[in-house]
Design a protein around this motif. Structure first.
Motif, PDB file in Angstrom:
ATOM      1  N   VAL A  46       0.843  -1.203   0.000  1.00 51.10           N
ATOM      2  CA  VAL A  46       0.000   0.000   0.000  1.00 51.10           C
ATOM      3  C   VAL A  46       0.873   1.246   0.000  1.00 51.10           C
TER       4      VAL A  46
ATOM      5  N   ARG B  44       1.245   4.175  -2.966  1.00 50.54           N
ATOM      6  CA  ARG B  44       1.111   5.602  -2.661  1.00 50.54           C
ATOM      7  C   ARG B  44       2.349   6.369  -3.135  1.00 50.54           C
TER       8      ARG B  44
ATOM      9  N   THR C 285       2.526   9.143  -6.259  1.00 46.89           N
ATOM     10  CA  THR C 285       3.058  10.477  -5.940  1.00 46.89           C
ATOM     11  C   THR C 285       4.245  10.799  -6.825  1.00 46.89           C
TER      12      THR C 285
ATOM     13  N   ARG D 260      -7.483   0.104   2.622  1.00 48.30           N
ATOM     14  CA  ARG D 260      -6.319   0.992   2.562  1.00 48.30           C
ATOM     15  C   ARG D 260      -5.915   1.293   1.124  1.00 48.30           C
ATOM     16  N   MET D 261      -5.973   0.287   0.250  1.00 48.68           N
ATOM     17  CA  MET D 261      -5.637   0.543  -1.149  1.00 48.68           C
ATOM     18  C   MET D 261      -6.735   1.360  -1.824  1.00 48.68           C
TER      19      MET D 261
ATOM     20  N   GLU E 196      -8.363   3.655  -0.378  1.00 47.14           N
ATOM     21  CA  GLU E 196      -8.077   5.028   0.056  1.00 47.14           C
ATOM     22  C   GLU E 196      -7.022   5.666  -0.838  1.00 47.14           C
ATOM     23  N   VAL E 197      -6.006   4.905  -1.198  1.00 49.11           N
ATOM     24  CA  VAL E 197      -4.979   5.409  -2.115  1.00 49.11           C
ATOM     25  C   VAL E 197      -5.602   5.734  -3.474  1.00 49.11           C
TER      26      VAL E 197
ATOM     27  N   GLU F 277      -7.582   8.969  -3.246  1.00 49.37           N
ATOM     28  CA  GLU F 277      -6.806  10.184  -3.036  1.00 49.37           C
ATOM     29  C   GLU F 277      -5.886  10.529  -4.209  1.00 49.37           C
TER      30      GLU F 277
END
Length: 301
Positions: free
Chosen positions: A122, A126, A130, A157-158, A160-161, A164
């Motif tokens: 994860v 991210r 980025t 969690r992934m 969420e990435v 975002e």
């Protein structure tokens, strides 16, 4: 216009692992035929066969309307600067028809096959996204819109990435209920492009045999097992190849109308796009005839 509409995927596409079984010229001919049938997008993975961006270039060069999408390109296969440059070049060269699906793949492919280190996937995704966003790229296509980026995200969690840092998610081997959960996690302004397995047959034994063979490797991979447990299945469903209950929940089977019903279930649950993976006796059997049969029913679903 929504993000999904701007991406131009359409509501239904094709996902296939069979392209690597064909010589490059035949791969392009097949893509052109699928485009003529009306499919919105052609998806393929990256494992033991062709490098993802090279494959995408072959398919884009052979077509003129259909989107070509990686499902997925492995982030451990190239650095973020290379992925940024390659994806932008393909998108600019082919009228914005390239869609970049990215994923962390699986520990055996990363460590045994590539000799890498599968650590903190994860966080790695991210950092990769980025780095792509901040990558220096000096070429005329750097000023063109970048292609949509979708993350192979299953767990919270992934997801969420993906919410975002990407344009959406490409869930694989999920039920319509899980599609709804992905939509809820991402919100309405992100793309949800769902892979859906299917067997075009009226024979349940054939359907289950192909479904279990397809699920054999995935039932040994922790990220899929964990996602199915979150989805209401239990350890009795996660035997190698999966239980019949798991197989029929994940893989549609029947005639064209039955497969269309499952596609519509995913769309009703919040998917913008469903890419149908037709299962044959071998993943390297090209399902040319089933695609021809399904196109009139599914295209424009």
């Amino acid at each position: 216009m929504t993000v999904a509409e701007e991406a131009g995927l359409g509501r239904v596409g094709i996902w296939t692992a069979s392209l690597d079984a064909l010589p490059p010229a035949a791969t392009g001919q097949l893509a052109a035929e699928l485009e003529a049938q009306g499919w919105g997008a052609l998806w393929f993975g990256e494992a033991y066969g062709r490098e993802a961006f090279t494959q995408a270039g072959l398919l884009l060069a052979a077509t003129g309307r259909m989107r070509v999408a990686t499902g997925i390109a492995n982030i451990w296969a190239r650095d973020a600067v290379a992925a940024n440059a390659a994806s932008r070049t393909l998108a600019a060269a082919h009228g914005g028809r390239f869609v970049l699906g990215l994923g962390v793949s699986h520990r055996p492919l990363v460590e045994r096959v590539r000799g890498g280190s599968y650590t903190k996937p994860v966080a790695a995704m991210r950092e990769y996204l980025t780095a792509m966003a901040g990558a220096t790229f000096y070429a005329p296509e750097a000023d063109a819109p970048r292609p949509p980026i979708l993350v192979a995200a299953l767990g919270p969690r992934m997801l969420e990435v993906a919410r975002e840092l990407a344009d959406g998610s490409h869930p694989y081997l999920v039920t319509p209920t899980q599609t709804a959960e992905v939509r809820a996690a991402l919100g309405l302004d992100k793309i949800v492009a769902v892979e859906m397995g299917a067997v075009l047959t009226s024979d349940r034994e054939t359907a289950l045999r192909r479904a279990h063979a397809h699920l054999d490797i995935y039932t040994g991979l922790p990220n899929y097992r964990n996602n199915w447990l979150r989805g209401g299945f239990d350890e009795t469903d996660l035997v190698r190849g999966g239980s019949d209950r798991l197989a029929e929940a994940l893989i549609a089977w029947g005639d064209e109308a039955a497969i269309l019903r499952r596609v519509r279930e995913h769309l009703a649950a919040g998917a913008d796009h469903v890419c149908v993976q037709v299962l044959m006796e071998s993943p390297f059997d090209v399902p040319t005839e089933p695609w021809r049969q399904l196109a009139p029913a599914l295209v424009g679903a």
